[in-house]
Write an enzyme that holds these catalytic residues in place. Structure first.
Site, PDB file in Angstrom:
ATOM      1  CB  CYS A   8      -0.979  -0.024   1.173  1.00  0.00           C
ATOM      2  SG  CYS A   8      -0.210  -0.016   2.807  1.00  0.00           S
ATOM      3  CG  ASN A  11       4.328  -1.828   5.168  1.00  0.00           C
ATOM      4  OD1 ASN A  11       5.461  -2.157   5.490  1.00  0.00           O
ATOM      5  ND2 ASN A  11       3.338  -2.699   5.142  1.00  0.00           N
ATOM      6  CB  CYS A  13      -3.762   1.501   7.094  1.00  0.00           C
ATOM      7  SG  CYS A  13      -3.554   2.921   8.185  1.00  0.00           S
ATOM      8  NE  ARG A  14      -4.473   1.611   1.762  1.00  0.00           N
ATOM      9  CZ  ARG A  14      -4.250   2.408   0.727  1.00  0.00           C
ATOM     10  NH1 ARG A  14      -5.078   2.372  -0.304  1.00  0.00           N
ATOM     11  NH2 ARG A  14      -3.196   3.216   0.710  1.00  0.00           N
ATOM     12  CB  SER A  15       0.238  -3.546   2.674  1.00  0.00           C
ATOM     13  OG  SER A  15       1.094  -2.656   3.322  1.00  0.00           O
ATOM     14  CG  ASP A 126      -5.338   5.820   2.723  1.00  0.00           C
ATOM     15  OD1 ASP A 126      -5.374   5.359   3.879  1.00  0.00           O
ATOM     16  OD2 ASP A 126      -4.472   6.616   2.326  1.00  0.00           O
TER      17      ASP A 126
HETATM   18  P1  4NP Z   1      -1.796   2.766   4.168  1.00  0.00           P
HETATM   19  O1  4NP Z   1      -2.461   4.098   4.760  1.00  0.00           O
HETATM   20  O2  4NP Z   1      -1.234   3.154   2.812  1.00  0.00           O
HETATM   21  O3  4NP Z   1      -2.948   1.842   4.052  1.00  0.00           O
HETATM   22  O4  4NP Z   1      -0.738   2.354   5.134  1.00  0.00           O
HETATM   23  C1  4NP Z   1      -1.789   5.304   4.912  1.00  0.00           C
HETATM   24  C2  4NP Z   1      -0.956   5.490   5.986  1.00  0.00           C
HETATM   25  C3  4NP Z   1      -0.335   6.719   6.166  1.00  0.00           C
HETATM   26  C4  4NP Z   1      -0.564   7.734   5.263  1.00  0.00           C
HETATM   27  C5  4NP Z   1      -1.406   7.553   4.190  1.00  0.00           C
HETATM   28  C6  4NP Z   1      -2.015   6.335   4.012  1.00  0.00           C
HETATM   29  N1  4NP Z   1       0.056   9.002   5.483  1.00  0.00           N
HETATM   30  O5  4NP Z   1      -0.307   9.947   4.752  1.00  0.00           O
HETATM   31  O6  4NP Z   1       0.904   9.118   6.371  1.00  0.00           O
END
Ligand code: 4NP
Length: 157
Positions: A8, A11, A13-15, A126
């Site tokens: 993602c 790294n 939340c989703r992945s 997201d």
């Molecule tokens: P992920 O979510 O891609 O599912 O891990 C996010 C985590 C952090 C951020 C964006 C999306 N950020 O902007 O810090």
């Protein structure tokens, strides 16, 4: 041996959620010594960090343990190391395509497009800036796609 990498943006939340869900399915299927699971982000912001506490607690309520996971960034060598490189959304896919060396063993795939069945979405939204419902929906989407992925991996073993 088959190796699966979920990717993602951050790294956190989703992945990592996909990682924890699929690792449990692999363990429950008795395939831990034949299937290796990992996750990464296309961005470098959160390298070394634990999963977001909202992702970890939503996952824990469904029996998935994200606590051992630490964020890392996806690298070009991942396309040689992994048989599956699975992007959570189209932006992640584009970012992965940009670092995938020509002639690599694997090309990045859009995870839900190739493995999602029960929901109409082709991207995992997201959840980072939203409420708790977003984290539950991420789990719903990932449980469906991971179970279909396990079927595919079994056929490849
Ligand atoms: P992920 O979510 O891609 O599912 O891990 C996010 C985590 C952090 C951020 C964006 C999306 N950020 O902007 O810090």
């Amino acid at each position: 041996m088959k190796r699966v990498l979920f990717v993602c943006l951050g790294n956190i939340c989703r992945s990592p959620t996909a990682h924890g869900v699929f690792q449990k399915m692999v363990d429950d299927a008795g395939l831990s010594d034949q299937v290796e699971v990992d996750s990464a982000g296309t961005a470098a912001w959160h390298i070394g960090k634990s999963p977001d506490s909202r992702s970890a607690s939503a996952a824990a309520k469904r029996g998935y343990d994200l606590s051992p996971l630490r964020a890392r960034q996806a690298v070009s060598a991942d396309f040689e190391q992994f048989n599956y490189v699975l992007a959570m959304d189209k932006e992640n896919l584009t970012n992965l395509q940009a670092i995938c060396p020509p002639g690599s063993r694997s090309a990045p795939q859009l995870f839900l497009y190739d493995f999602g069945k029960a929901f109409p979405e082709i991207e995992v939204p997201d959840p980072y800036y939203g409420g708790d419902a977003g984290f539950e929906h991420v789990l719903d989407l990932l449980e469906d796609a991971c179970s279909n992925l396990l079927t595919d991996v079994r056929q490849q073993l």
